[in-house]
Design a protein around this motif. Structure first.
Motif, PDB file in Angstrom:
ATOM      1  N   LEU A 216       0.831  -1.201   0.000  1.00 39.49           N
ATOM      2  CA  LEU A 216       0.000   0.000   0.000  1.00 39.49           C
ATOM      3  C   LEU A 216       0.869   1.256   0.000  1.00 39.49           C
ATOM      4  N   ALA A 217       1.944   1.248   0.789  1.00 38.72           N
ATOM      5  CA  ALA A 217       2.848   2.403   0.832  1.00 38.72           C
ATOM      6  C   ALA A 217       3.532   2.601  -0.513  1.00 38.72           C
ATOM      7  N   GLU A 218       3.917   1.507  -1.167  1.00 39.23           N
ATOM      8  CA  GLU A 218       4.675   1.607  -2.416  1.00 39.23           C
ATOM      9  C   GLU A 218       3.806   1.978  -3.614  1.00 39.23           C
ATOM     10  N   PHE A 219       2.506   1.794  -3.511  1.00 42.78           N
ATOM     11  CA  PHE A 219       1.603   2.203  -4.575  1.00 42.78           C
ATOM     12  C   PHE A 219       0.988   3.586  -4.331  1.00 42.78           C
ATOM     13  N   SER A 220       0.908   4.026  -3.085  1.00 40.36           N
ATOM     14  CA  SER A 220       0.127   5.221  -2.744  1.00 40.36           C
ATOM     15  C   SER A 220       0.844   6.519  -3.100  1.00 40.36           C
ATOM     16  N   PRO A 221       0.101   7.538  -3.558  1.00 37.66           N
ATOM     17  CA  PRO A 221       0.682   8.876  -3.733  1.00 37.66           C
ATOM     18  C   PRO A 221       0.919   9.507  -2.363  1.00 37.66           C
ATOM     19  N   ARG A 222       1.947  10.355  -2.270  1.00 38.03           N
ATOM     20  CA  ARG A 222       2.309  10.894  -0.965  1.00 38.03           C
ATOM     21  C   ARG A 222       1.204  11.742  -0.341  1.00 38.03           C
ATOM     22  N   LYS A 223       0.400  12.419  -1.175  1.00 35.50           N
ATOM     23  CA  LYS A 223      -0.661  13.273  -0.648  1.00 35.50           C
ATOM     24  C   LYS A 223      -1.682  12.482   0.152  1.00 35.50           C
ATOM     25  N   HIS A 224      -1.917  11.248  -0.248  1.00 36.56           N
ATOM     26  CA  HIS A 224      -2.952  10.430   0.390  1.00 36.56           C
ATOM     27  C   HIS A 224      -2.377   9.256   1.180  1.00 36.56           C
ATOM     28  N   ARG A 225      -1.048   9.122   1.199  1.00 33.42           N
ATOM     29  CA  ARG A 225      -0.443   7.939   1.808  1.00 33.42           C
ATOM     30  C   ARG A 225      -0.763   7.834   3.300  1.00 33.42           C
ATOM     31  N   GLY A 226      -0.681   8.958   4.019  1.00 33.90           N
ATOM     32  CA  GLY A 226      -0.940   8.924   5.453  1.00 33.90           C
ATOM     33  C   GLY A 226      -2.352   8.481   5.769  1.00 33.90           C
ATOM     34  N   VAL A 227      -3.317   8.991   5.009  1.00 33.29           N
ATOM     35  CA  VAL A 227      -4.713   8.608   5.236  1.00 33.29           C
ATOM     36  C   VAL A 227      -4.935   7.140   4.918  1.00 33.29           C
ATOM     37  N   LEU A 228      -4.386   6.681   3.778  1.00 35.98           N
ATOM     38  CA  LEU A 228      -4.581   5.285   3.391  1.00 35.98           C
ATOM     39  C   LEU A 228      -3.932   4.333   4.385  1.00 35.98           C
ATOM     40  N   LEU A 229      -2.698   4.632   4.780  1.00 36.65           N
ATOM     41  CA  LEU A 229      -2.014   3.750   5.724  1.00 36.65           C
ATOM     42  C   LEU A 229      -2.651   3.819   7.105  1.00 36.65           C
ATOM     43  N   GLY A 230      -3.120   4.991   7.488  1.00 37.47           N
ATOM     44  CA  GLY A 230      -3.722   5.134   8.803  1.00 37.47           C
ATOM     45  C   GLY A 230      -5.134   4.598   8.890  1.00 37.47           C
ATOM     46  N   SER A 231      -5.820   4.528   7.751  1.00 35.83           N
ATOM     47  CA  SER A 231      -7.226   4.116   7.772  1.00 35.83           C
ATOM     48  C   SER A 231      -7.412   2.657   8.157  1.00 35.83           C
ATOM     49  N   PHE A 232      -6.341   1.864   8.096  1.00 36.12           N
ATOM     50  CA  PHE A 232      -6.502   0.445   8.439  1.00 36.12           C
ATOM     51  C   PHE A 232      -6.999   0.287   9.864  1.00 36.12           C
ATOM     52  N   SER A 233      -6.648   1.257  10.730  1.00 36.22           N
ATOM     53  CA  SER A 233      -7.081   1.168  12.122  1.00 36.22           C
ATOM     54  C   SER A 233      -8.603   1.207  12.231  1.00 36.22           C
ATOM     55  N   VAL A 234      -9.235   1.998  11.350  1.00 31.82           N
ATOM     56  CA  VAL A 234     -10.697   2.063  11.345  1.00 31.82           C
ATOM     57  C   VAL A 234     -11.272   0.705  10.977  1.00 31.82           C
ATOM     58  N   ILE A 235     -10.702   0.106   9.925  1.00 29.29           N
ATOM     59  CA  ILE A 235     -11.206  -1.192   9.478  1.00 29.29           C
ATOM     60  C   ILE A 235     -10.932  -2.262  10.531  1.00 29.29           C
ATOM     61  N   TRP A 236      -9.740  -2.211  11.153  1.00 30.64           N
ATOM     62  CA  TRP A 236      -9.436  -3.146  12.237  1.00 30.64           C
ATOM     63  C   TRP A 236     -10.479  -3.023  13.340  1.00 30.64           C
ATOM     64  N   THR A 237     -10.831  -1.787  13.656  1.00 36.67           N
ATOM     65  CA  THR A 237     -11.811  -1.547  14.714  1.00 36.67           C
ATOM     66  C   THR A 237     -13.173  -2.107  14.339  1.00 36.67           C
ATOM     67  N   PHE A 238     -13.562  -1.962  13.073  1.00 38.27           N
ATOM     68  CA  PHE A 238     -14.831  -2.544  12.633  1.00 38.27           C
ATOM     69  C   PHE A 238     -14.805  -4.065  12.789  1.00 38.27           C
ATOM     70  N   GLY A 239     -13.659  -4.682  12.477  1.00 42.46           N
ATOM     71  CA  GLY A 239     -13.535  -6.122  12.680  1.00 42.46           C
ATOM     72  C   GLY A 239     -13.642  -6.502  14.141  1.00 42.46           C
ATOM     73  N   TYR A 240     -13.018  -5.704  14.994  1.00 48.01           N
ATOM     74  CA  TYR A 240     -13.062  -5.955  16.436  1.00 48.01           C
ATOM     75  C   TYR A 240     -14.483  -5.780  16.969  1.00 48.01           C
ATOM     76  N   VAL A 241     -15.163  -4.741  16.499  1.00 49.38           N
ATOM     77  CA  VAL A 241     -16.549  -4.496  16.917  1.00 49.38           C
ATOM     78  C   VAL A 241     -17.459  -5.616  16.406  1.00 49.38           C
ATOM     79  N   ALA A 242     -17.251  -6.053  15.164  1.00 47.57           N
ATOM     80  CA  ALA A 242     -18.039  -7.162  14.623  1.00 47.57           C
ATOM     81  C   ALA A 242     -17.859  -8.412  15.465  1.00 47.57           C
ATOM     82  N   ALA A 243     -16.632  -8.611  15.959  1.00 47.90           N
ATOM     83  CA  ALA A 243     -16.380  -9.761  16.845  1.00 47.90           C
ATOM     84  C   ALA A 243     -17.184  -9.645  18.127  1.00 47.90           C
ATOM     85  N   GLY A 244     -17.316  -8.415  18.632  1.00 48.85           N
ATOM     86  CA  GLY A 244     -18.098  -8.216  19.842  1.00 48.85           C
ATOM     87  C   GLY A 244     -19.556  -8.578  19.645  1.00 48.85           C
ATOM     88  N   PHE A 245     -20.136  -8.139  18.531  1.00 48.58           N
ATOM     89  CA  PHE A 245     -21.532  -8.477  18.252  1.00 48.58           C
ATOM     90  C   PHE A 245     -21.689  -9.982  18.046  1.00 48.58           C
TER      91      PHE A 245
END
Length: 452
Positions: free
Chosen positions: A135-164
């Motif tokens: 992901l880092a090697e494909f991403s443009p620098r303008k959006h790289r931080g958001v793309l790399l950081g957004s995984f935490s949101v998806i991880w959290t959705f997985g964790y929340v789904a596990a709770g339900f």
């Protein structure tokens, strides 16, 4: 360095397109699975413990089993991918995850379940190091931080789904834990099918001297006027020990230590959240879980915004200090002060979820192409080793030392993380991937000011 004509654009500066989003989505799928895998074990243990007569030792081992696998997977598969390519591990990791997840349904002993969850962790660990790298090697620098950081949101959705899933499936009967643990095979298999045909990283190909293949991928997905520049024409034959040489040892130490100091409290607390809330005198019910899960999601979304508007360095240091203060207060406030405990724990959850975005950003931006997967893999493996140790020891620590002392120890770990970040954290915001890996400072005045 190559010079651009008016019609040409470097790969770091291409506009965000559908291919970027596809790679991001395939990477995020791994983090959803990881959040789900680590989230369901706490609910499953409530049923497994009486059925298998688990001792505190085996309860800790099963709680930390996937983290142990993550340690080995990140370390070994990340290293291998720098030699054989990113794409092969990108697919192989999910073959392992799918098979091991499904086989958990048939486990009859703690030892069998432990080994299968270690295998799931190995697959996830390999994918963490390779997925972040691709992901880092494909991403443009303008959006790289958001793309790399957004995984935490998806991880959290997985964790929340596990709770339900945990709340609803464990009510179906004493063997519901089998369905709960093996259900992670479903998203893993879907992701595996979607990853077939993913292209190799052109930066890796360029480093191997395969210029024509690299540019064919760049032109196919980004356009004929896009150039991949600032990469060494032939990748040097780096060895794993080069991470500890003069050139890379500081960034290796920083990424490993800050990662470890963040995730030890995270996994130690949230793996055994029902037990911890009980010790704190707080009721564990669906409403409590809904509130905490909501805070995790809000925090993760907040983290994306803060990654965009704040300096990477300032965001990290400030969060470490805030989190340490929260845990110190939790260790000192008596259990009778329920309202204060809830408010502080909620604030801790919000900020912890937000700053967790940076664990996907810093390692991928800190290492050059030739050792990126090894560097990201090593940092991830160290974090998972620390998490496994912390998670494995937490039940014993609570029994022997009590919750206040255990919480104070976790606060001390966060203080260490703050010190490490103050001493070594770079500012990578606004830089190309090559400049960030070389330790250069942002040339934009805004970025330069925030880095001071």
């Amino acid at each position: 360095m190559q010079h651009l004509t008016q019609q040409q654009i470097r790969m770091d500066d291409v506009p965000l397109n559908r291919f970027h989003l596809k790679i991001a989505g395939l990477t995020f799928g791994a983090h959803f699975t990881d959040g789900y895998v680590l989230g369901v074990i706490g609910f499953a243990l409530a049923q497994i413990k009486p059925q298998m007569g688990l001792t505190p030792f085996w309860e800790g081992m099963l709680g930390s089993s996937a983290l142990i696998g993550l340690f080995f997977g990140s370390l070994i598969l990340g290293w291998i991918s720098d030699y054989i390519g990113r794409q092969k591990i990108f697919c192989f990791s999910f073959i392992v995850i799918t098979l091991a997840s499904a086989l958990q349904f048939f486990a009859t002993t703690p030892e069998q379940l432990f080994l299968l969850r270690v295998m799931v962790g190995i697959g996830l660990g390999g994918d963490f190091s390779v997925g972040h790298t691709m992901l880092a090697e494909f991403s443009p620098r303008k959006h790289r931080g958001v793309l790399l950081g957004s995984f935490s949101v998806i991880w959290t959705f997985g964790y929340v789904a596990a709770g339900f899933a945990g709340h609803f499936l464990t009510a179906l009967g004493p063997d519901a834990w089998r369905w709960l643990l093996s259900s992670s095979a479903i998203p893993a298999f879907v992701i595996l099918l979607m990853r077939i045909g993913t292209p190799e990283s052109p930066r890796w190909l360029m480093g191997k001297g395969l210029h024509e293949q690299a540019m064919a991928i760049v032109h196919k997905h980004f356009g004929p006027n896009v150039l991949l520049i600032d990469e060494a024409p032939v990748m040097s034959k780096q060895r794993f020990l080069s991470l500890f040489g003069t050139k890379y040892r500081r960034r290796t130490a920083f990424n490993s230590l800050f990662f470890v100091c963040l995730v030890i409290p995270y996994f130690a607390i949230y793996t055994f959240l029902p037990s911890i809330l009980q010790v704190m005198g707080l009721n564990q019910n669906f409403s409590t879980d809904l509130l905490l899960n909501g805070l995790l999601i809000v925090g993760a979304l907040m983290g994306i915004v803060l990654t965009v508007i704040c300096s990477r360095r300032g965001f990290l240091i400030g969060s470490f200090v805030f989190l340490a203060v929260c845990l110190a207060m939790l260790s000192l406030i008596p259990a009778s002060q329920t309202a204060w405990l809830i408010a502080i724990f909620a604030a801790f959850t919000l900020v912890m979820s937000a700053v967790s975005n940076l664990v996907g950003v810093f390692p991928a931006e800190s290492f050059p192409t030739e050792v990126r997967s090894m560097g990201v893999g090593f940092a991830t493996s160290m974090s998972r080793l620390g998490s496994a140790i912390g998670t494995g020891l937490l039940p014993l620590a609570i029994v022997h030392y009590g919750m206040p002392t255990t919480t104070a120890i976790l606060a001390l770990i966060l203080v260490i993380g703050a010190i490490v970040s103050i001493a070594w954290a770079p500012e990578t915001k606004g830089l190309t991937l090559v400049d960030a890996a070389q330790g250069q400072q942002p040339v934009n005045s805004t970025f330069a000011a925030t880095a001071k």
